[in-house]
Design a protein around this motif. Structure first.
Motif, short mmCIF file in Angstrom:
data_model
loop_
_atom_site.label_atom_id
_atom_site.label_comp_id
_atom_site.label_asym_id
_atom_site.label_seq_id
_atom_site.Cartn_x
_atom_site.Cartn_y
_atom_site.Cartn_z
N ARG A 1 0.83 -1.21 0.00
CA ARG A 1 0.00 0.00 0.00
C ARG A 1 0.86 1.26 0.00
NH1 ARG A 1 -4.58 -0.84 4.59
NH2 ARG A 1 -6.30 -1.26 3.19
N LEU A 2 1.89 1.25 0.84
CA LEU A 2 2.76 2.42 0.93
C LEU A 2 3.54 2.65 -0.38
CD1 LEU A 2 4.12 2.16 4.56
CD2 LEU A 2 2.45 3.78 3.67
N SER A 3 3.97 1.58 -1.02
CA SER A 3 4.69 1.76 -2.29
C SER A 3 3.76 2.30 -3.36
CB SER A 3 5.33 0.44 -2.73
OG SER A 3 4.33 -0.50 -3.06
N THR A 4 2.48 1.90 -3.34
CA THR A 4 1.51 2.44 -4.28
C THR A 4 1.30 3.93 -4.03
OG1 THR A 4 0.39 0.32 -4.41
CG2 THR A 4 -0.85 2.24 -5.15
N LEU A 5 1.18 4.30 -2.76
CA LEU A 5 1.01 5.72 -2.44
C LEU A 5 2.26 6.52 -2.79
CD1 LEU A 5 -0.80 5.53 1.01
CD2 LEU A 5 -1.75 6.27 -1.15
N LEU A 6 3.42 5.92 -2.63
CA LEU A 6 4.67 6.62 -2.94
C LEU A 6 4.79 6.92 -4.43
CD1 LEU A 6 7.25 7.73 -1.68
CD2 LEU A 6 8.31 5.51 -2.07
N LYS A 7 4.23 6.04 -5.26
CA LYS A 7 4.25 6.29 -6.70
C LYS A 7 3.40 7.51 -7.06
CE LYS A 7 4.97 1.49 -7.98
NZ LYS A 7 4.33 0.29 -8.55
N ASP A 8 2.31 7.72 -6.29
CA ASP A 8 1.41 8.83 -6.57
C ASP A 8 1.93 10.16 -6.05
OD1 ASP A 8 -0.26 7.04 -7.74
OD2 ASP A 8 -1.59 6.83 -6.01
N VAL A 9 2.86 10.10 -5.13
CA VAL A 9 3.34 11.33 -4.49
C VAL A 9 4.79 11.55 -4.88
CG1 VAL A 9 3.80 12.44 -2.29
CG2 VAL A 9 1.79 11.02 -2.55
N GLY A 10 5.10 12.76 -5.26
CA GLY A 10 6.47 13.12 -5.57
C GLY A 10 6.73 14.55 -5.11
N PHE A 11 7.95 14.95 -5.07
CA PHE A 11 8.24 16.32 -4.69
C PHE A 11 9.14 16.93 -5.72
CE2 PHE A 11 10.51 19.76 -2.68
CZ PHE A 11 9.46 20.46 -2.11
N PRO A 12 8.82 17.98 -6.38
CA PRO A 12 7.46 18.52 -6.41
C PRO A 12 6.55 17.61 -7.21
CG PRO A 12 8.86 19.75 -7.90
CD PRO A 12 9.74 18.75 -7.19
N ARG A 13 5.29 17.73 -6.95
CA ARG A 13 4.35 16.83 -7.59
C ARG A 13 4.36 17.02 -9.10
NH1 ARG A 13 -1.24 16.88 -4.50
NH2 ARG A 13 -1.77 16.26 -6.57
N ASP A 14 4.06 15.94 -9.79
CA ASP A 14 4.10 15.95 -11.26
C ASP A 14 3.09 16.92 -11.85
OD1 ASP A 14 6.10 14.08 -11.25
OD2 ASP A 14 4.72 12.37 -11.42
N ASP A 15 1.90 17.02 -11.22
CA ASP A 15 0.90 17.93 -11.76
C ASP A 15 1.32 19.39 -11.59
OD1 ASP A 15 0.61 17.79 -9.05
OD2 ASP A 15 -1.57 17.75 -9.04
N VAL A 16 2.07 19.68 -10.51
CA VAL A 16 2.58 21.04 -10.32
C VAL A 16 3.62 21.35 -11.39
CG1 VAL A 16 3.87 22.53 -8.75
CG2 VAL A 16 2.09 21.04 -7.85
N LEU A 17 4.49 20.40 -11.68
CA LEU A 17 5.49 20.61 -12.73
C LEU A 17 4.83 20.82 -14.09
CD1 LEU A 17 8.20 17.98 -11.73
CD2 LEU A 17 8.27 20.45 -11.41
N GLU A 18 3.79 20.05 -14.36
CA GLU A 18 3.07 20.19 -15.63
C GLU A 18 2.40 21.56 -15.72
OE1 GLU A 18 -0.52 18.07 -18.16
OE2 GLU A 18 0.22 17.12 -16.33
N LEU A 19 1.80 21.99 -14.62
CA LEU A 19 1.15 23.29 -14.60
C LEU A 19 2.17 24.42 -14.79
CD1 LEU A 19 -1.47 24.85 -14.20
CD2 LEU A 19 -1.02 24.83 -11.75
N ARG A 20 3.33 24.28 -14.17
CA ARG A 20 4.37 25.30 -14.35
C ARG A 20 4.83 25.36 -15.81
NH1 ARG A 20 8.34 24.68 -9.11
NH2 ARG A 20 6.88 25.57 -7.61
N SER A 21 4.97 24.20 -16.45
CA SER A 21 5.40 24.21 -17.85
C SER A 21 4.32 24.85 -18.73
CB SER A 21 5.73 22.80 -18.32
OG SER A 21 4.55 22.02 -18.38
N LEU A 22 3.05 24.60 -18.42
CA LEU A 22 1.97 25.23 -19.19
C LEU A 22 1.97 26.75 -19.01
CD1 LEU A 22 -0.99 22.74 -18.63
CD2 LEU A 22 0.30 23.12 -20.73
#
Length: 113
Positions: A54-75
């Motif tokens: 369960r923790l490894s699955t959650l760790l895949k979803d969480v990153g620093f900085p989060r992937d969606d934040v990086l995508e938003l910054r690139s946009l």
């Protein structure tokens, strides 16, 4: 799943203690005593594996900085770059319009004389 494993161990310990009481052998009591600590230790392994999964699955979803934040910054960076290009193009058009007006004014002056 954990409850079923614990219930199975407790039932096995109770059956072993009951068999020891019926037969009068002391080894059965020792065996029942062995099943009680295994009630705690044995189910801990599968439970830890499940928790680790369960923790490894959650760790895949969480990153620093989060992937969606990086995508938003690139946009936002792309939109900012596009805005700068549009500003440059607008400035070029204003300059071209000013040159056209000057040319029209220059053409209009000799005919007025």
């Amino acid at each position: 799943m954990l409850r079923a494993a614990v219930a199975g161990h407790l039932a096995t310990a109770a059956l072993t203690a009951g068999a020891a009481a019926l037969t009068g052998r002391s080894a059965g009591h020792w065996l029942a005593g062995f099943f009680l600590p295994s009630t705690v230790f044995r189910p801990v392994g599968p439970y830890s594996a499940q928790l680790r999964g369960r923790l490894s699955t959650l760790l895949k979803d969480v990153g620093f900085p989060r992937d969606d934040v990086l995508e938003l910054r690139s946009l936002v960076d792309m939109a900012d770059a596009g805005g700068k290009v549009l500003e440059e193009k607008a400035e070029e058009q204003y300059q071209a319009l000013a040159e056209i007006r000057r040319a029209i004014d220059d053409l209009a002056e000799p005919s007025a004389r």
